[in-house]
Design an enzyme around this catalytic site. Structure first.
Site, PDB file in Angstrom:
ATOM      1  N   SER A 149     -22.335  -8.559  -4.835  1.00  0.00           N
ATOM      2  CA  SER A 149     -21.806  -9.926  -4.899  1.00  0.00           C
ATOM      3  C   SER A 149     -20.359  -9.926  -5.376  1.00  0.00           C
ATOM      4  O   SER A 149     -19.946  -9.057  -6.156  1.00  0.00           O
ATOM      5  CB  SER A 149     -22.654 -10.754  -5.865  1.00  0.00           C
ATOM      6  N   TYR A 174     -26.195 -12.347 -13.850  1.00  0.00           N
ATOM      7  CA  TYR A 174     -26.320 -12.104 -12.405  1.00  0.00           C
ATOM      8  C   TYR A 174     -25.315 -11.044 -11.963  1.00  0.00           C
ATOM      9  O   TYR A 174     -25.660 -10.068 -11.287  1.00  0.00           O
ATOM     10  CB  TYR A 174     -26.099 -13.406 -11.638  1.00  0.00           C
TER      11      TYR A 174
END
Length: 361
Positions: A149, A174
């Site tokens: 990501s 995350y």
């Protein structure tokens, strides 16, 4: 780079009922001859389960059009080690695309457990299964492709973000799990010679997307006449990447694995790579909202006289968010001859038209 022929192969896609996973499976069934796609998804309720069922229906429709290919769906959790071992033993995938993950920066602040389960334990299970796919001299997994990501860049000041940049200071759990995936993959590539490629996705959007993403949430609220909150007073910039571009990038990367080779010391060099996939064109959040509104009106999702000013509120930045994402995709272009290029207006127009049809407005 090692070329991998997908025709006639078995490909495992985790997170197959997710936004990117669904689009990838449909594309593989559409364009690759005699492919067998095995999909796994836990069907969690983080996003509406009805949306995931709808996406699975799209895959079924694609299978009907391409009878030479086949599709197997398994409802299950990649954090279940016994399940993953069984799937690898039964289907022996040649290429693995790990898209299953708990997504979302803000959710990770309040629900950290699910990130550890899916993003760390789940990915570890995938790596272990890839490792043991070579047992007893078998060919095993030819290429592991996995989702990272743009969040790994945290609050890096240097833009555009390059995969050569240091990314050791995540600003959300995350992001930390995604960086951990890259480190784990590197270790397994080094130790067990597993060709692996990580892809850092930049703000993916499009029809049937994740309902927790801003463009989807904004649309849902505007329909109900609720106010939308625009973070950082509209001064965020995002490298919005249309889902078709992401899928094309993933498909190309699947077919080109990092080469297994030995270094000058005679030991294996890790067959490992990481790439950015983004639009390389960050858009200001306020401009993004204006284009979205125009396209929702044009698609007749909202009336022409809708008072947008009365329905938006500029608010401070959320914890864990970053002010800008901006991808340097030169390495992807160099190695795979591909660069995402769908204009934001085109992508949002497709979304608005899909939204009208899906929700029967």
């Amino acid at each position: 780079m090692q070329n991998i022929e997908l025709n006639g192969k078995t490909v495992l896609v985790t997170g197959a009922a997710g936004f990117i996973g669904n689009n990838l499976v449909c594309e593989l069934l559409r364009t690759v001859q005699s492919i067998h796609v095995v999909g796994i998804d836990i069907m969690s309720d983080y996003n509406p389960v009805e949306m995931k069922e709808y996406r699975l229906q799209l895959i079924e429709e694609e299978v009907q059009k391409h009878p030479d290919s086949s599709w197997t769906f398994i409802k299950g959790d990649i954090a279940d080690a016994a399940l993953i071992q069984d799937v690898f033993h039964t289907y022996r995938p040649s290429v693995v695309v790990n898209l299953a993950a708990q997504a979302g920066v803000r959710y990770s602040i309040t629900n950290p457990d699910t990130y550890i389960q899916s993003n760390l334990i789940g990915f570890y299970n995938i790596l272990e299964a890839c490792r043991h796919s070579y047992d007893n001299g078998k060919t095993g997994v030819e290429h592991l492709v996995y989702a990272s990501s743009s969040s790994v860049y945290g609050s890096n000041k240097k833009v555009p973000y390059s995969t050569d940049d240091q990314v050791d200071n995540p600003v959300s759990l995350y992001a930390a799990t995604k960086k951990s995936n890259e480190l784990m993959a590197h270790a397994y590539s080094k130790l067990y010679n597993i060709p692996s490629t990580g892809l850092r996705f930049f703000t993916v959007y499009g029809p049937a997307g994740r309902t927790d993403m801003a463009y989807f949430g904004f649309t849902n609220k505007l329909i109900k006449g609720e106010k939308i909150q625009i973070f950082n007073y509209g001064n965020c910039k995002r490298d919005f990447t249309y889902v078709d571009d992401i899928v094309e990038g993933v498909k190309r990367v699947m077919q080109g694995a990092p080469e297994r080779r030995n270094g000058e010391d005679g030991l294996p060099v890790p067959p490992y790579a990481v790439y950015n996939i983004g639009n390389s064109n960050p858009e200001n959040l306020l401009d993004f909202v204006n284009i979205l509104q125009e396209e929702l009106v044009k698609a007749e999702v909202l009336p022409e006289d809708y008072d947008f000013e009365a329905h938006q509120e500029l608010v401070p930045m959320q914890p864990g968010d970053v002010p800008v994402t901006y991808a340097d995709t030169s390495a992807l272009e160099r190695d795979y001859g591909f660069r995402p290029s769908t204009p934001l207006r085109t992508g949002l127009r497709n979304f608005a038209q899909w939204y009208k049809k899906f929700y029967q407005i």
